[in-house]
Design an enzyme around this catalytic site. Structure first.
Site, PDB file in Angstrom:
ATOM      1  N   ARG A 105      -3.073   8.426 -10.365  1.00 20.78           N
ATOM      2  CA  ARG A 105      -4.529   8.621 -11.668  1.00 20.78           C
ATOM      3  C   ARG A 105      -5.587   9.284 -10.891  1.00 20.78           C
ATOM      4  O   ARG A 105      -6.359   9.651 -11.429  1.00 20.78           O
ATOM      5  CB  ARG A 105      -4.292   7.747 -12.811  1.00 20.78           C
ATOM      6  CG  ARG A 105      -3.597   7.917 -13.907  1.00 20.78           C
ATOM      7  CD  ARG A 105      -3.284   6.273 -14.269  1.00 20.78           C
ATOM      8  NE  ARG A 105      -3.357   4.855 -13.784  1.00 20.78           N
ATOM      9  CZ  ARG A 105      -3.417   3.842 -13.999  1.00 20.78           C
ATOM     10  NH1 ARG A 105      -3.579   3.705 -15.059  1.00 20.78           N
ATOM     11  NH2 ARG A 105      -2.699   2.648 -13.459  1.00 20.78           N
ATOM     12  N   ARG A 113     -31.314  12.176  16.522  1.00 17.26           N
ATOM     13  CA  ARG A 113     -30.397  12.230  17.055  1.00 17.26           C
ATOM     14  C   ARG A 113     -29.793  11.261  17.719  1.00 17.26           C
ATOM     15  O   ARG A 113     -30.680  10.452  18.765  1.00 17.26           O
ATOM     16  CB  ARG A 113     -29.581  13.747  16.663  1.00 17.26           C
ATOM     17  CG  ARG A 113     -29.831  14.162  16.061  1.00 17.26           C
ATOM     18  CD  ARG A 113     -30.071  16.152  16.699  1.00 17.26           C
ATOM     19  NE  ARG A 113     -27.681  16.624  16.679  1.00 17.26           N
ATOM     20  CZ  ARG A 113     -28.318  17.787  17.814  1.00 17.26           C
ATOM     21  NH1 ARG A 113     -29.157  18.321  18.549  1.00 17.26           N
ATOM     22  NH2 ARG A 113     -27.029  17.556  18.423  1.00 17.26           N
ATOM     23  N   ALA A 154       1.002  -1.501  -0.284  1.00 24.62           N
ATOM     24  CA  ALA A 154      -0.273  -0.160   0.130  1.00 24.62           C
ATOM     25  C   ALA A 154       0.370   1.602   0.080  1.00 24.62           C
ATOM     26  O   ALA A 154       0.485   1.914  -0.345  1.00 24.62           O
ATOM     27  CB  ALA A 154      -1.039  -0.008   1.387  1.00 24.62           C
ATOM     28  N   ASN A 197      -7.333   2.583  -9.613  1.00 28.47           N
ATOM     29  CA  ASN A 197      -6.518   3.060 -10.233  1.00 28.47           C
ATOM     30  C   ASN A 197      -6.945   4.206 -10.146  1.00 28.47           C
ATOM     31  O   ASN A 197      -5.630   5.162 -10.528  1.00 28.47           O
ATOM     32  CB  ASN A 197      -5.657   2.860 -11.156  1.00 28.47           C
ATOM     33  CG  ASN A 197      -4.581   1.312 -11.291  1.00 28.47           C
ATOM     34  OD1 ASN A 197      -4.612   1.175  -9.846  1.00 28.47           O
ATOM     35  ND2 ASN A 197      -5.156   0.312 -11.998  1.00 28.47           N
TER      36      ASN A 197
HETATM   37  C1  UD1 Z   1       1.500  -5.221 -10.977  1.00 26.71           C
HETATM   38  C2  UD1 Z   1       2.008  -7.046 -11.400  1.00 26.71           C
HETATM   39  C3  UD1 Z   1       1.188  -7.060 -12.425  1.00 26.71           C
HETATM   40  C4  UD1 Z   1      -0.200  -7.670 -11.966  1.00 26.71           C
HETATM   41  C5  UD1 Z   1      -0.830  -5.979 -11.994  1.00 26.71           C
HETATM   42  C6  UD1 Z   1      -2.531  -6.248 -11.329  1.00 26.71           C
HETATM   43  C7  UD1 Z   1       4.090  -6.697 -10.650  1.00 26.71           C
HETATM   44  C8  UD1 Z   1       5.726  -6.194 -11.137  1.00 26.71           C
HETATM   45  N1  UD1 Z   1       2.993  -6.617 -11.750  1.00 26.71           N
HETATM   46  O1  UD1 Z   1       0.721  -4.664 -11.692  1.00 26.71           O
HETATM   47  O2  UD1 Z   1       2.076  -8.352 -13.243  1.00 26.71           O
HETATM   48  O3  UD1 Z   1      -1.243  -7.913 -13.446  1.00 26.71           O
HETATM   49  O4  UD1 Z   1      -0.365  -5.800 -10.318  1.00 26.71           O
HETATM   50  O5  UD1 Z   1      -3.308  -5.562 -10.936  1.00 26.71           O
HETATM   51  O6  UD1 Z   1       3.792  -7.134  -9.430  1.00 26.71           O
HETATM   52  N2  UD1 Z   1       3.624  -0.924  -4.815  1.00 26.71           N
HETATM   53  C9  UD1 Z   1       4.174  -0.464  -3.192  1.00 26.71           C
HETATM   54  N3  UD1 Z   1       5.614  -0.326  -3.674  1.00 26.71           N
HETATM   55  C10 UD1 Z   1       6.374   0.232  -4.875  1.00 26.71           C
HETATM   56  C11 UD1 Z   1       5.046  -0.427  -5.941  1.00 26.71           C
HETATM   57  C12 UD1 Z   1       3.401  -0.764  -5.921  1.00 26.71           C
HETATM   58  O7  UD1 Z   1       3.695  -0.657  -2.171  1.00 26.71           O
HETATM   59  O8  UD1 Z   1       7.248  -0.040  -4.574  1.00 26.71           O
HETATM   60  C13 UD1 Z   1       1.990  -1.290  -4.422  1.00 26.71           C
HETATM   61  C14 UD1 Z   1       1.138  -0.550  -5.332  1.00 26.71           C
HETATM   62  O9  UD1 Z   1       0.780   0.697  -3.765  1.00 26.71           O
HETATM   63  C15 UD1 Z   1      -0.395  -1.308  -5.499  1.00 26.71           C
HETATM   64  C16 UD1 Z   1       0.467  -2.807  -5.803  1.00 26.71           C
HETATM   65  O10 UD1 Z   1       1.384  -1.969  -4.842  1.00 26.71           O
HETATM   66  O11 UD1 Z   1      -0.876  -1.427  -4.380  1.00 26.71           O
HETATM   67  C17 UD1 Z   1       0.766  -2.750  -7.346  1.00 26.71           C
HETATM   68  O12 UD1 Z   1       1.463  -1.851  -7.924  1.00 26.71           O
HETATM   69  P1  UD1 Z   1       2.019  -1.647  -9.033  1.00 26.71           P
HETATM   70  O13 UD1 Z   1       2.616  -0.367  -9.385  1.00 26.71           O
HETATM   71  O14 UD1 Z   1      -0.386  -0.858  -9.472  1.00 26.71           O
HETATM   72  O15 UD1 Z   1       1.700  -3.002  -9.986  1.00 26.71           O
HETATM   73  P2  UD1 Z   1       0.873  -3.160 -11.530  1.00 26.71           P
HETATM   74  O16 UD1 Z   1       2.016  -2.101 -12.708  1.00 26.71           O
HETATM   75  O17 UD1 Z   1      -0.583  -2.922 -11.688  1.00 26.71           O
HETATM   76 CA    CA Z   2      -2.190  -1.190  -9.863  1.00 32.25          CA
END
Ligand code: UD1
Ligand code: CA
Length: 459
Positions: free
Chosen positions: A15, A335, A9, A229
């Site tokens: 976005r 209330r 998280a 997103n």
């Molecule tokens: C990721 C998956 C992808 C999958 C998709 C599903 C990877 C490399 N890819 O891609 O295969 O289909 O989710 O939704 O895992 N986050 C962190 N720290 C970071 C990066 C991300 O906490 O350094 C958290 C984000 O807040 C988010 C989640 O991890 O809640 C997913 O990260 P995001 O960058 O959205 O991954 P996707 O590109 O969607």
């Molecule tokens: Ca994502």
């Protein structure tokens, strides 16, 4: 089996275009992360206890503050270098775990039953991926299998070739990793890819190269693995969730006039033959007895409503208790601390706060009752006000059984009106009234005979 759960998280959620961290945006009135933490807890009750680790970064302070009522292990990820890097930050706390489940703070509707399946597939031995088949898999990592159908790798959209892009089985991101392998697999990740991130998904290829088995499970419903997103996705998931809640309610015997125009934002329990009309919002802990009717436009928050009650249109209830066969509204406001005994009636433009209204009593029009005890079969006339506040302290009004409060009475508290007493219309009551007495506290009427109206003067 000790099952630890890591919830990612830390991302910004750019976005969303919001000052609020993405995982705090609500679905059904609760932060998305709150939904995920509850699912995690429920899962641990089924498969085995363990710690919950929440990886935070963007807006970390705000996230911790909002969810401080949960005992979780907060893990800081100061720079967001990818999902693999995020899990790496949690490694020290994962020592000794048999299974590590990885969840996402922005995939809020994941269900404990699905996670139980996934954890069982892992069984502390295999890498288990939650996958799903999608007609339009754009944006997701693709599941690459060999000719035998064995999972070989996950390829991110941005790194995929045309053949891989055509695969419709995708990675939901959610997985269960054997505890005794996680250190090895995560520590070995690199960031040589299109986004220069440490991808958690790369552990699949690593596991395969070591001869580990990669298995998969699938969710019961697609909504369980839908991520948020953008605000568009947030509203779409909200509506899908509401539709599911409405379906559950209808299956329990509730009539819902239009399942597209109703909102459930809490724990709602219902009896039989409840009718919920359009634009009703039920929030927090709400209990509705049997044969309750809620008319259009009502908001009911943390309240108990007994059998046979009718809440008429546009009424707002908060922390209220309404007993059998009462009628409330239209346009009433109950209330916190409002308690109505059986068959009481509260009508339009009436506000009741921290007061009990006795059995069969009527407060039908344009009235404020605060800090009062109203007995049984009392009639409170239109425009009555309990003057409960002297600017510093609150005071109590007590009205005995069978009393009749005349229209437009001001009851200056502290004051007691005895049983079966009457106050005359327009009275300002500052002294107690004994049983059966009539209190008249208003200027006497004078009629002036032969009085002539002023005449407009010529300029
Ligand atoms: C990721 C998956 C992808 C999958 C998709 C599903 C990877 C490399 N890819 O891609 O295969 O289909 O989710 O939704 O895992 N986050 C962190 N720290 C970071 C990066 C991300 O906490 O350094 C958290 C984000 O807040 C988010 C989640 O991890 O809640 C997913 O990260 P995001 O960058 O959205 O991954 P996707 O590109 O969607
Ligand atoms: Ca994502």
């Amino acid at each position: 089996m000790r099952t630890d759960i890591v919830i990612l998280a830390a991302g910004q959620g750019s976005r969303m275009k919001s000052g609020l961290p993405k995982v705090l945006h609500p679905i059904a009135g609760k932060p998305m992360l709150e939904h995920v933490i509850s699912a995690a807890r429920k899962t641990q009750q089924k498969v085995g206890q363990g710690a919950i680790h929440v990886v935070i970064g963007h807006g970390a302070g705000q996230v911790q503050e909002k969810l401080r009522h949960h005992t979780v292990n907060w893990v800081q990820q100061t720079e967001q270098l990818g999902t693999g890097h995020a899990v790496k930050q949690a490694l020290p706390g994962l020592e000794g775990a048999d299974v590590v489940l990885v969840l996402y703070g922005d995939v809020p509707l994941i269900n404990a039953t699905t996670l139980q399946l996934l954890a069982a597939a892992c069984n502390g031995e295999h890498l288990a991926l939650l996958t799903v088949n999608m007609p339009n898999p754009s944006g997701y990592g693709r599941i690459v299998r060999d000719a035998m159908g064995n999972i070989q790798a996950i390829v991110e959209q941005k790194d995929a070739n045309p053949e891989q892009l055509a695969i419709d089985e995708v990675n939901t991101g959610i997985m269960a990793i054997p505890g005794h392998r996680i250190n090895d697999w995560i520590s070995g990740l690199d960031n040589e890819n299109a986004q220069q991130e440490y991808y958690l998904t790369d552990i699949v290829a690593k596991a395969v190269s070591e001869g580990a088995t990669v298995v998969h499970a699938q969710p019961g419903k697609l909504t369980e693995v839908q991520g948020v997103n953008s605000r568009l996705q947030l509203s779409s998931l909200e509506r899908q969730y509401q539709k599911q809640c409405a379906e559950v309610m209808m299956a329990e015997g509730v009539t819902i006039i239009d399942p597209h125009r109703i909102d459930f934002r809490g724990e709602i329990s219902v009896g039989r033959d409840v009718l919920l009309d359009i634009n009703v919002v039920l929030e927090g802990e709400v209990t509705l007895g049997s044969n309750v009717v809620i008319e259009p436009g009502c908001i009911i928050r943390n309240s108990k409503i007994a059998d046979g009650v009718v809440i008429k249109a546009h009424s707002i209830l908060e922390n209220a208790i309404v007993s059998e066969d009462c009628e409330v509204g239209p346009f009433a406001r109950l209330r916190p601390g409002a308690e109505l005994a059986e068959k009481a009636r509260v009508g339009n433009f009436v506000e009741i706060k921290k007061s009990t209204i006795g059995r069969g009593s009527k407060v039908n029009h344009l009235t404020y009752v605060g800090d009062a005890e109203v007995g049984t079969d009392v009639n409170v006339g239109a425009g009555t006000v309990t003057c409960n506040y002297d600017g510093v302290n609150k005071h109590k009004t007590v009205i005995g059984d069978g009393a009749f409060i005349g229209t437009n009475s001001s009851l200056v508290a502290p004051v007691t009106i005895g049983a079966c007493a009457t106050t005359a219309a327009g009275s300002v009551i500052t002294k107690n009234v004994a049983e059966q007495e009539l209190a008249v506290a208003r200027g006497r009427q004078r009629n002036i005979n032969g009085w002539s109206r002023p005449v407009k003067q010529a300029n």
